[in-house]
Design a protein around this motif. Structure first.
Motif, mmCIF file in Angstrom:
data_model
loop_
_atom_site.group_PDB
_atom_site.id
_atom_site.type_symbol
_atom_site.label_atom_id
_atom_site.label_comp_id
_atom_site.label_asym_id
_atom_site.label_seq_id
_atom_site.Cartn_x
_atom_site.Cartn_y
_atom_site.Cartn_z
ATOM 1 N N GLY A 85 0.697 -1.145 -0.097
ATOM 2 C CA GLY A 85 -0.080 0.003 0.031
ATOM 3 C C GLY A 85 1.035 1.289 0.075
ATOM 4 O O GLY A 85 1.964 1.243 0.069
ATOM 5 N N VAL A 86 0.220 2.397 0.088
ATOM 6 C CA VAL A 86 0.944 3.573 0.225
ATOM 7 C C VAL A 86 1.591 3.661 1.652
ATOM 8 O O VAL A 86 1.270 3.499 2.490
ATOM 9 C CB VAL A 86 -0.275 4.858 0.229
ATOM 10 C CG1 VAL A 86 0.595 6.084 0.304
ATOM 11 C CG2 VAL A 86 -0.665 4.988 -1.185
ATOM 12 N N ALA A 87 2.941 4.300 1.646
ATOM 13 C CA ALA A 87 3.763 4.118 2.771
ATOM 14 C C ALA A 87 3.528 5.775 3.231
ATOM 15 O O ALA A 87 3.769 6.690 2.529
ATOM 16 C CB ALA A 87 5.248 4.000 2.383
ATOM 17 N N GLY A 88 3.006 5.870 4.448
ATOM 18 C CA GLY A 88 2.802 7.188 5.130
ATOM 19 C C GLY A 88 1.442 7.945 4.689
ATOM 20 O O GLY A 88 0.498 7.255 3.997
ATOM 21 N N THR A 91 -4.869 9.246 5.632
ATOM 22 C CA THR A 91 -5.793 8.418 4.897
ATOM 23 C C THR A 91 -5.414 7.912 3.529
ATOM 24 O O THR A 91 -6.446 8.003 2.715
ATOM 25 C CB THR A 91 -7.317 9.081 5.235
ATOM 26 O OG1 THR A 91 -7.085 10.359 4.315
ATOM 27 C CG2 THR A 91 -7.567 9.535 6.754
ATOM 28 N N PRO A 92 -4.426 7.449 3.187
ATOM 29 C CA PRO A 92 -4.103 6.882 1.970
ATOM 30 C C PRO A 92 -5.139 5.676 1.662
ATOM 31 O O PRO A 92 -5.311 4.897 2.520
ATOM 32 C CB PRO A 92 -2.622 6.569 1.867
ATOM 33 C CG PRO A 92 -2.362 6.204 3.295
ATOM 34 C CD PRO A 92 -3.402 7.002 4.048
ATOM 35 N N THR A 93 -5.344 5.310 0.430
ATOM 36 C CA THR A 93 -6.182 4.305 0.016
ATOM 37 C C THR A 93 -5.762 3.525 -1.143
ATOM 38 O O THR A 93 -5.115 4.424 -2.096
ATOM 39 C CB THR A 93 -7.689 4.427 -0.065
ATOM 40 O OG1 THR A 93 -7.940 5.470 -1.042
ATOM 41 C CG2 THR A 93 -8.544 4.732 1.226
ATOM 42 N N THR A 94 -5.727 2.224 -1.345
ATOM 43 C CA THR A 94 -5.433 1.599 -2.610
ATOM 44 C C THR A 94 -6.585 0.672 -3.244
ATOM 45 O O THR A 94 -7.033 -0.134 -2.304
ATOM 46 C CB THR A 94 -4.004 0.914 -2.235
ATOM 47 O OG1 THR A 94 -2.975 1.921 -2.055
ATOM 48 C CG2 THR A 94 -3.462 0.371 -3.653
#
Length: 108
Positions: A85-88, A91-94
């Motif tokens: 997934g996104v590092a850091g 509220t990142p989403t994939t």
């Protein structure tokens, strides 16, 4: 040479962890062309890296959004793959979508 034909697909959506599993599309056999599209909202974080065994086809990053296409030839695949997934970020989403295509000869 005949064109590849769509076999099946699988996907995961709204993943927020540092890594997660994506199930192998039903009916995938050795020699199939596998194509994965990974769309991420970065939220200020770092874009995901290539999953093990997959090759980068193209990546486009627009502001805080990242779209990448990976591919590989199916070869003794397990039941799923691990994607990062996104590092850091905030509220990142994939989302990941994997499609399997049968080809007249093994894709290399």
């Amino acid at each position: 040479m005949a064109d590849p034909s769509y076999r099946s697909s699988s996907s995961v959506e709204n993943q927020t962890g540092s890594s997660f599993s994506v199930t192998k599309p039903a009916g995938t056999v050795d020699g199939d062309l596998l194509v994965a599209f990974q769309a991420s909202y970065l939220g200020g974080g770092t874009a995901p890296v290539a999953p093990a065994g997959w090759t980068l086809s193209d990546r486009q990053t627009f502001s805080d959004r990242d779209l990448v296409c990976w591919y590989k030839s199916a070869s003794s695949e397990g039941a799923s793959w691990t994607f990062d997934g996104v590092a850091g970020g905030v509220t990142p989403t994939t989302n990941v979508y994997v499609a399997a295509f049968s080809v007249p000869a093994p894709f290399t």
